[in-house]
Design a protein around this motif. Structure first.
Motif, PDB file in Angstrom:
ATOM      1  N   SER A  74       0.848  -1.196   0.000  1.00 47.36           N
ATOM      2  CA  SER A  74       0.000   0.000   0.000  1.00 47.36           C
ATOM      3  C   SER A  74       0.881   1.242   0.000  1.00 47.36           C
ATOM      4  N   CYS A  81      -4.790  -1.674   1.205  1.00 45.92           N
ATOM      5  CA  CYS A  81      -4.998  -2.240  -0.130  1.00 45.92           C
ATOM      6  C   CYS A  81      -5.527  -3.656   0.045  1.00 45.92           C
ATOM      7  N   ARG A  82      -6.635  -3.941  -0.612  1.00 45.57           N
ATOM      8  CA  ARG A  82      -7.239  -5.274  -0.577  1.00 45.57           C
ATOM      9  C   ARG A  82      -7.401  -5.750  -2.014  1.00 45.57           C
ATOM     10  N   MET A 104      -4.028  -8.556   1.449  1.00 44.63           N
ATOM     11  CA  MET A 104      -4.141  -7.138   1.790  1.00 44.63           C
ATOM     12  C   MET A 104      -2.867  -6.631   2.425  1.00 44.63           C
TER      13      MET A 104
END
Length: 167
Positions: A74, A81-82, A104
């Motif tokens: 991320s 973030c997934r 994630m």
């Protein structure tokens, strides 16, 4: 006799394929569709608007097993973030949806987890469309008095993966 059996098998496969909406395009090379495993690696930096994702997937058609390793990073200060890594198993003229692997990474400022994380997972029996196709071909062979000897390894020609946003 061998030519007759081969023609019978080819005719059976054509009938079964046509009933499934699949077109056969001639005989496959002897080495096609017989690998023990297929591996693919892809990277993207556009998931969730800018997250970086790198995944390696190995698929074993004989056991219908997939091994995933997905690393997510991320870049965001306050957002995680997934991502889902989606497996597609490819046949000669079609592809089947396979396992979906979630991964994630937390926001850069999140103290509860890292902004870069690697998630691994093994998935078993996650391509029901492929299983149904192999079963239907074998049903056709059996109906013609032949052995039920068509396998997943013979049906699979390769794999692909794609990333999607996960919630």
């Amino acid at each position: 006799m061998t030519t007759r059996v081969t023609r019978s098998i080819a005719a059976t496969l054509a009938v079964v394929a046509a009933s499934l909406g699949v077109a056969l395009a001639g005989a496959a090379p002897a080495s096609a569709g017989t690998q023990d495993s297929y591996t693919i690696t892809k990277t993207s930096n556009t998931v969730n608007g800018g997250c970086t994702v790198r995944a390696t997937v190995t698929y074993y058609p004989g056991s219908d097993t997939a091994n995933f390793q997905t690393t997510v990073t991320s870049p965001y200060w306050f957002a995680a973030c997934r991502v889902n890594t989606n497996l597609y198993v490819k046949g000669r003229t079609t592809q089947w949806n396979g396992a979906v692997h979630f991964a994630m990474a937390c926001a850069v400022t999140d103290p509860s987890c890292a902004s870069t994380q690697t998630w691994v997972g093994d998935y078993y029996g996650r391509t029901p469309g492929l299983t149904a196709f192999v079963d239907s071909v074998n049903d056709g062979l059996e109906a013609r008095g032949l052995e039920r000897d068509f396998t997943r390894k013979e049906a699979v020609e390769g794999i692909d993966i794609a990333f999607t946003n996960a919630s």
